[in-house]
Design a protein around this motif. Structure first.
Motif, PDB file in Angstrom:
ATOM      1  N   VAL A 288       0.840  -1.205   0.000  1.00  0.00           N
ATOM      2  CA  VAL A 288       0.000   0.000   0.000  1.00  0.00           C
ATOM      3  C   VAL A 288       0.868   1.245   0.000  1.00  0.00           C
ATOM      4  CG1 VAL A 288      -1.657   1.328   1.379  1.00  0.00           C
ATOM      5  CG2 VAL A 288      -1.998  -1.123   1.039  1.00  0.00           C
ATOM      6  N   GLU A 289       1.894   1.240   0.825  1.00  0.00           N
ATOM      7  CA  GLU A 289       2.812   2.379   0.890  1.00  0.00           C
ATOM      8  C   GLU A 289       3.519   2.591  -0.446  1.00  0.00           C
ATOM      9  OE1 GLU A 289       6.725   3.292   3.504  1.00  0.00           O
ATOM     10  OE2 GLU A 289       4.996   2.520   4.610  1.00  0.00           O
ATOM     11  N   TYR A 290       3.929   1.513  -1.070  1.00  0.00           N
ATOM     12  CA  TYR A 290       4.630   1.588  -2.353  1.00  0.00           C
ATOM     13  C   TYR A 290       3.772   2.249  -3.432  1.00  0.00           C
ATOM     14  CZ  TYR A 290       6.605  -0.025  -6.788  1.00  0.00           C
ATOM     15  OH  TYR A 290       7.093  -0.092  -8.061  1.00  0.00           O
ATOM     16  N   VAL A 291       2.513   1.807  -3.555  1.00  0.00           N
ATOM     17  CA  VAL A 291       1.673   2.341  -4.635  1.00  0.00           C
ATOM     18  C   VAL A 291       1.216   3.765  -4.369  1.00  0.00           C
ATOM     19  CG1 VAL A 291       0.903   0.057  -5.363  1.00  0.00           C
ATOM     20  CG2 VAL A 291      -0.525   1.378  -3.793  1.00  0.00           C
ATOM     21  N   ARG A 292       1.248   4.198  -3.118  1.00  0.00           N
ATOM     22  CA  ARG A 292       0.831   5.564  -2.803  1.00  0.00           C
ATOM     23  C   ARG A 292       1.989   6.539  -2.826  1.00  0.00           C
ATOM     24  NH1 ARG A 292      -3.467   5.931   1.774  1.00  0.00           N
ATOM     25  NH2 ARG A 292      -4.258   7.523   0.402  1.00  0.00           N
ATOM     26  N   SER A 293       3.218   6.041  -2.938  1.00  0.00           N
ATOM     27  CA  SER A 293       4.368   6.934  -2.962  1.00  0.00           C
ATOM     28  C   SER A 293       4.429   7.650  -4.310  1.00  0.00           C
ATOM     29  CB  SER A 293       5.656   6.159  -2.692  1.00  0.00           C
ATOM     30  OG  SER A 293       5.903   5.239  -3.730  1.00  0.00           O
ATOM     31  N   PRO A 294       4.973   8.866  -4.324  1.00  0.00           N
ATOM     32  CA  PRO A 294       4.946   9.676  -5.537  1.00  0.00           C
ATOM     33  C   PRO A 294       6.023   9.335  -6.569  1.00  0.00           C
ATOM     34  CG  PRO A 294       5.954  10.899  -3.761  1.00  0.00           C
ATOM     35  CD  PRO A 294       5.466   9.604  -3.170  1.00  0.00           C
TER      36      PRO A 294
END
Length: 154
Positions: A86-92
């Motif tokens: 989740v963190e990976y896909v939300r990172s810019p």
């Protein structure tokens, strides 16, 4: 609010595209993406097999709905990689994440220890769900969302 509750809230806030990418990351982390790419599941037959296993379609049948349900299920199982996905896909950051596998195949691949999908001697698909008492509701949401997606909610 517990970390698990926070993660579930974050999963529910993902866009459809983010949810599918996060599910792909999770399947890839488990080393299953290459086998998922080789899997061909006729969606109509899979939908019939899910109905035969006692699953009924519910509301929300988009790819994102299915992916979010699968991610939530994995999170409730205690899979720490879900939070990282989740963190990976939300990172810019810039990335190239082509999804070449259908969400149905990703879900079946992810759930392969909970759901057995195979063909009988007549070539018909069969779905066997191994129920576990504590997680039945979360697994039911995944399978209901998947069937809704495959049958357009009908």
């Amino acid at each position: 609010m517990s970390q698990r509750d926070e993660l579930v809230r974050e999963i529910r806030a993902l866009s459809d595209a983010e949810a599918v990418r996060a599910l792909t990351v999770l399947v890839e982390d488990r080393g299953l993406l290459s086998s998922a790419r080789e899997t061909v599941l006729p969606e109509g037959e899979l939908g019939q097999a899910l109905r035969a296993a006692g699953v009924e379609p519910g509301e929300g049948g988009s790819e994102g709905d299915v992916a979010r349900a699968a991610l939530e299920y994995a999170a409730l199982q205690g899979d720490d990689v879900v939070g990282e996905a989740v963190e990976y896909v939300r990172s810019p950051m810039e990335r190239f994440d082509p999804v070449t596998v259908t969400v149905g195949v990703l879900v079946v691949t992810l759930l392969q220890t909970e759901v057995v999908v195979d063909r009988d001697r007549q070539g018909r698909w069969k779905v066997t769900v191994r129920k576990r008492a504590l997680k039945d509701a979360a697994l039911a949401r995944v399978l209901t969302a998947l069937l809704s997606h495959l049958t357009n909610g009908k």
